[in-house]
Design a protein around this motif. Structure first.
Motif, short mmCIF file in Angstrom:
data_model
loop_
_atom_site.label_atom_id
_atom_site.label_comp_id
_atom_site.label_asym_id
_atom_site.label_seq_id
_atom_site.Cartn_x
_atom_site.Cartn_y
_atom_site.Cartn_z
N ASP A 40 10.97 -4.13 -0.19
CA ASP A 40 11.00 -2.94 0.66
C ASP A 40 9.78 -2.88 1.56
O ASP A 40 8.69 -3.32 1.17
CB ASP A 40 11.06 -1.66 -0.19
N GLU A 41 9.95 -2.35 2.74
CA GLU A 41 8.86 -2.19 3.71
C GLU A 41 7.91 -1.07 3.27
O GLU A 41 8.34 -0.08 2.68
CB GLU A 41 9.42 -1.86 5.09
N ALA A 42 6.64 -1.22 3.62
CA ALA A 42 5.62 -0.23 3.27
C ALA A 42 5.96 1.14 3.85
O ALA A 42 5.75 2.17 3.18
CB ALA A 42 4.25 -0.68 3.75
N THR A 43 6.50 1.18 5.05
CA THR A 43 6.81 2.48 5.68
C THR A 43 7.90 3.21 4.90
O THR A 43 7.82 4.43 4.73
CB THR A 43 7.26 2.30 7.14
N VAL A 44 8.89 2.48 4.41
CA VAL A 44 9.98 3.09 3.65
C VAL A 44 9.46 3.58 2.30
O VAL A 44 9.77 4.70 1.86
CB VAL A 44 11.13 2.09 3.46
N ILE A 45 8.68 2.75 1.62
CA ILE A 45 8.11 3.13 0.32
C ILE A 45 7.25 4.38 0.48
O ILE A 45 7.36 5.32 -0.30
CB ILE A 45 7.28 1.97 -0.28
N ALA A 46 6.39 4.39 1.49
CA ALA A 46 5.50 5.53 1.72
C ALA A 46 6.29 6.81 1.94
O ALA A 46 5.98 7.86 1.35
CB ALA A 46 4.59 5.26 2.91
N ALA A 47 7.32 6.74 2.75
CA ALA A 47 8.12 7.93 3.03
C ALA A 47 8.82 8.43 1.77
O ALA A 47 8.81 9.63 1.47
CB ALA A 47 9.14 7.64 4.12
N ASP A 48 9.40 7.51 1.00
CA ASP A 48 10.12 7.89 -0.22
C ASP A 48 9.20 8.47 -1.29
O ASP A 48 9.58 9.39 -2.01
CB ASP A 48 10.88 6.69 -0.79
N LEU A 49 8.00 7.91 -1.41
CA LEU A 49 7.05 8.36 -2.45
C LEU A 49 6.14 9.48 -1.97
O LEU A 49 5.32 9.99 -2.73
CB LEU A 49 6.22 7.19 -2.95
N ARG A 50 6.26 9.81 -0.67
CA ARG A 50 5.45 10.88 -0.06
C ARG A 50 3.95 10.61 -0.15
O ARG A 50 3.16 11.46 -0.55
CB ARG A 50 5.80 12.24 -0.67
N VAL A 51 3.60 9.37 0.18
CA VAL A 51 2.20 8.97 0.30
C VAL A 51 2.05 8.33 1.67
O VAL A 51 3.03 8.06 2.35
CB VAL A 51 1.77 8.00 -0.82
N THR A 52 0.82 8.04 2.06
CA THR A 52 0.61 7.41 3.36
C THR A 52 0.94 5.92 3.29
O THR A 52 0.87 5.30 2.22
CB THR A 52 -0.85 7.57 3.84
#
Length: 82
Positions: A40-52
């Motif tokens: 998974d891409e960092a941007t997708v992970i960040a959005a899903d986990l609500r972190v930067t």
């Protein structure tokens, strides 16, 4: 003396988190690690986990460095010749 702020039984000391907040953060890291494995891409992970995204990239870097230095995934080395 290090300044600390008490929040919901969690103590923050110079950016470090302790108590229940630490457990929550560790769960996020574990979820991110599973997602790294899936590609998974960092941007997708960040959005899903609500972190930067920066946080996700930092977690990925630390994980990669750990794997590289721990020898994880390498075959065992045996000493001596038969």
């Amino acid at each position: 003396m290090i300044p600390a702020v008490q929040r919901d039984h969690a103590v923050r000391t110079e950016g470090r988190v302790y108590g229940p907040e630490q457990e929550k953060r560790e769960q996020l890291r574990l979820e991110a690690a599973e997602r790294f494995e899936r590609g998974d891409e960092a941007t997708v992970i960040a959005a899903d986990l609500r972190v930067t995204e920066r946080t996700v990239r930092r977690w990925r870097k630390v994980r990669c460095e750990f794997i590289a230095t721990s020898g994880a995934g390498r075959p065992p080395m045996f000493g001596g010749a038969g």
